[in-house]
Scaffold this motif. Sequence first.
Motif, PDB file in Angstrom:
ATOM      1  N   LEU A   1      -7.632  27.786 -24.412  1.00  0.00           N
ATOM      2  CA  LEU A   1      -8.588  26.915 -24.745  1.00  0.00           C
ATOM      3  C   LEU A   1      -9.704  27.375 -25.327  1.00  0.00           C
ATOM      4  CD1 LEU A   1      -9.760  23.926 -23.886  1.00  0.00           C
ATOM      5  CD2 LEU A   1     -11.059  25.244 -22.234  1.00  0.00           C
ATOM      6  N   ALA A   2     -10.076  26.766 -26.533  1.00  0.00           N
ATOM      7  CA  ALA A   2     -11.019  27.388 -27.491  1.00  0.00           C
ATOM      8  C   ALA A   2     -12.233  26.474 -27.397  1.00  0.00           C
ATOM      9  CB  ALA A   2     -10.503  27.470 -28.837  1.00  0.00           C
ATOM     10  N   LEU A   3     -13.415  26.988 -26.980  1.00  0.00           N
ATOM     11  CA  LEU A   3     -14.498  26.324 -27.117  1.00  0.00           C
ATOM     12  C   LEU A   3     -15.550  26.604 -28.162  1.00  0.00           C
ATOM     13  CD1 LEU A   3     -15.768  26.265 -23.248  1.00  0.00           C
ATOM     14  CD2 LEU A   3     -14.505  24.394 -24.457  1.00  0.00           C
ATOM     15  N   PHE A   4     -16.087  25.908 -28.906  1.00  0.00           N
ATOM     16  CA  PHE A   4     -17.044  26.076 -30.102  1.00  0.00           C
ATOM     17  C   PHE A   4     -18.325  25.637 -29.364  1.00  0.00           C
ATOM     18  CE2 PHE A   4     -12.555  24.662 -31.409  1.00  0.00           C
ATOM     19  CZ  PHE A   4     -12.317  25.710 -32.413  1.00  0.00           C
ATOM     20  N   LEU A   5     -18.962  26.911 -29.527  1.00  0.00           N
ATOM     21  CA  LEU A   5     -20.366  26.682 -28.740  1.00  0.00           C
ATOM     22  C   LEU A   5     -21.453  26.892 -29.808  1.00  0.00           C
ATOM     23  CD1 LEU A   5     -19.587  29.267 -25.985  1.00  0.00           C
ATOM     24  CD2 LEU A   5     -19.376  26.702 -25.654  1.00  0.00           C
ATOM     25  N   PRO A   6     -22.317  25.696 -29.876  1.00  0.00           N
ATOM     26  CA  PRO A   6     -23.443  26.032 -30.807  1.00  0.00           C
ATOM     27  C   PRO A   6     -24.381  27.087 -30.443  1.00  0.00           C
ATOM     28  CG  PRO A   6     -23.821  24.162 -29.448  1.00  0.00           C
ATOM     29  CD  PRO A   6     -22.545  24.578 -29.005  1.00  0.00           C
ATOM     30  N   GLU A   7     -25.077  27.996 -31.709  1.00  0.00           N
ATOM     31  CA  GLU A   7     -25.932  28.673 -31.507  1.00  0.00           C
ATOM     32  C   GLU A   7     -27.342  27.919 -31.167  1.00  0.00           C
ATOM     33  OE1 GLU A   7     -25.344  31.645 -30.978  1.00  0.00           O
ATOM     34  OE2 GLU A   7     -23.668  32.200 -32.241  1.00  0.00           O
ATOM     35  N   SER A   8     -28.411  28.574 -30.698  1.00  0.00           N
ATOM     36  CA  SER A   8     -29.684  28.107 -30.317  1.00  0.00           C
ATOM     37  C   SER A   8     -30.473  27.499 -31.470  1.00  0.00           C
ATOM     38  CB  SER A   8     -30.575  29.092 -29.608  1.00  0.00           C
ATOM     39  OG  SER A   8     -30.751  30.157 -30.624  1.00  0.00           O
TER      40      SER A   8
ATOM     41  N   ARG B   1      -7.603  28.816 -12.285  1.00  0.00           N
ATOM     42  CA  ARG B   1      -8.649  28.931 -12.626  1.00  0.00           C
ATOM     43  C   ARG B   1      -9.357  27.182 -13.331  1.00  0.00           C
ATOM     44  NH1 ARG B   1      -9.313  32.642 -17.846  1.00  0.00           N
ATOM     45  NH2 ARG B   1      -9.912  34.185 -16.184  1.00  0.00           N
ATOM     46  N   LEU B   2     -10.518  26.889 -13.183  1.00  0.00           N
ATOM     47  CA  LEU B   2     -11.053  25.838 -13.429  1.00  0.00           C
ATOM     48  C   LEU B   2     -12.175  26.109 -14.669  1.00  0.00           C
ATOM     49  CD1 LEU B   2     -12.043  22.897 -11.287  1.00  0.00           C
ATOM     50  CD2 LEU B   2     -13.808  23.893 -12.692  1.00  0.00           C
ATOM     51  N   VAL B   3     -12.136  25.294 -15.422  1.00  0.00           N
ATOM     52  CA  VAL B   3     -13.162  25.183 -16.609  1.00  0.00           C
ATOM     53  C   VAL B   3     -13.751  23.573 -16.610  1.00  0.00           C
ATOM     54  CG1 VAL B   3     -13.660  25.646 -18.944  1.00  0.00           C
ATOM     55  CG2 VAL B   3     -11.888  26.897 -18.020  1.00  0.00           C
ATOM     56  N   CYS B   4     -15.160  23.819 -16.756  1.00  0.00           N
ATOM     57  CA  CYS B   4     -15.890  22.504 -16.784  1.00  0.00           C
ATOM     58  C   CYS B   4     -16.718  22.523 -17.845  1.00  0.00           C
ATOM     59  CB  CYS B   4     -16.478  22.320 -15.387  1.00  0.00           C
ATOM     60  SG  CYS B   4     -17.610  20.860 -15.256  1.00  0.00           S
ATOM     61  N   PHE B   5     -17.110  21.542 -18.798  1.00  0.00           N
ATOM     62  CA  PHE B   5     -18.079  21.633 -19.837  1.00  0.00           C
ATOM     63  C   PHE B   5     -18.525  20.366 -20.094  1.00  0.00           C
ATOM     64  CE2 PHE B   5     -13.604  21.822 -21.451  1.00  0.00           C
ATOM     65  CZ  PHE B   5     -13.663  20.608 -22.438  1.00  0.00           C
ATOM     66  N   GLU B   6     -19.634  20.012 -20.857  1.00  0.00           N
ATOM     67  CA  GLU B   6     -20.413  18.874 -21.238  1.00  0.00           C
ATOM     68  C   GLU B   6     -19.068  18.230 -22.288  1.00  0.00           C
ATOM     69  OE1 GLU B   6     -24.297  18.820 -21.898  1.00  0.00           O
ATOM     70  OE2 GLU B   6     -24.619  20.928 -21.209  1.00  0.00           O
ATOM     71  N   SER B   7     -18.791  16.811 -21.774  1.00  0.00           N
ATOM     72  CA  SER B   7     -17.907  16.296 -22.540  1.00  0.00           C
ATOM     73  C   SER B   7     -18.483  15.458 -23.932  1.00  0.00           C
ATOM     74  CB  SER B   7     -17.365  15.112 -21.902  1.00  0.00           C
ATOM     75  OG  SER B   7     -16.800  15.209 -20.685  1.00  0.00           O
ATOM     76  N   GLY B   8     -19.673  15.655 -24.148  1.00  0.00           N
ATOM     77  CA  GLY B   8     -20.314  14.965 -25.398  1.00  0.00           C
ATOM     78  C   GLY B   8     -21.036  16.058 -26.115  1.00  0.00           C
ATOM     79  N   ARG B   9     -20.811  17.367 -25.651  1.00  0.00           N
ATOM     80  CA  ARG B   9     -21.449  18.095 -26.565  1.00  0.00           C
ATOM     81  C   ARG B   9     -20.719  19.505 -27.089  1.00  0.00           C
ATOM     82  NH1 ARG B   9     -25.387  23.061 -23.740  1.00  0.00           N
ATOM     83  NH2 ARG B   9     -25.750  24.127 -25.583  1.00  0.00           N
ATOM     84  N   LEU B  10     -19.605  19.607 -26.335  1.00  0.00           N
ATOM     85  CA  LEU B  10     -18.703  20.856 -26.831  1.00  0.00           C
ATOM     86  C   LEU B  10     -17.068  20.437 -27.438  1.00  0.00           C
ATOM     87  CD1 LEU B  10     -19.308  23.708 -24.158  1.00  0.00           C
ATOM     88  CD2 LEU B  10     -20.496  23.204 -26.279  1.00  0.00           C
ATOM     89  N   GLU B  11     -17.091  20.614 -28.595  1.00  0.00           N
ATOM     90  CA  GLU B  11     -15.781  20.443 -29.241  1.00  0.00           C
ATOM     91  C   GLU B  11     -14.893  21.572 -28.884  1.00  0.00           C
ATOM     92  OE1 GLU B  11     -16.184  19.888 -33.387  1.00  0.00           O
ATOM     93  OE2 GLU B  11     -17.052  17.929 -33.002  1.00  0.00           O
TER      94      GLU B  11
END
Length: 202
Positions: free
Chosen positions: A149-156, A172-182
């Motif tokens: 799984l590749a998460l694309f994380l915006p810099e500050s 393993r469980l991965v959880c992330f913001e649905s509307g923020r992280l491609e």
Amino acid sequence: MNSLFEPIIDGILAEGYGIVDNFLTANEVSALAKRLHERREAGQFRAAGIGNQQRTVENTIRGDEILWLEEASATPEETMFLQRIGEFVEYVNRTCYLGLRDYEFHYALYPPGTFYKRHLDQFRSDSRRRLSVICYLNTDWQETDGGQLALFLPESDGSTEHELTIQPIGGRLVCFESGRLEHEVRPAGRERLSVTGWLKTA
């Protein structure tokens, strides 16, 4: 279960994503993977689609097969998983006040060589998906098996991003913001199994 839930929430608040290993035990992973295969062999799976209604199958974008989990027809193994997710929802609402009201989950099986190109889980016309959750059901997964799984994380500063790759290790469980992280699923060299879904607001 708080010891499992806390690092997930800490990660989401700090980075927009959280990861925890052993959300499921090895026996629980094995039992759910066995049930997944039984349901697939019974013809209950279908090719996953794209879009809000997921009616359009486009293999150049995603190639997984899925089966939605329904509480009314869930097996004991599936009920255990959904109950644990319910406990997580209660914990999130109690600690973060996100107002989560519902969840939806499905089995996801990626045959060898299939993938899911970069996308966002939240639809423009439907913002109810707040958190995306993936729990892996793979046994003895090696880095050479691919399927990350590749998460694309915006810099500050918001002008650049960096990529985080996560191995689909069983339990393993991965959880992330649905509307923020491609994110995207890289091609795997063997079957890649998970239970995937979303925690939703009203």
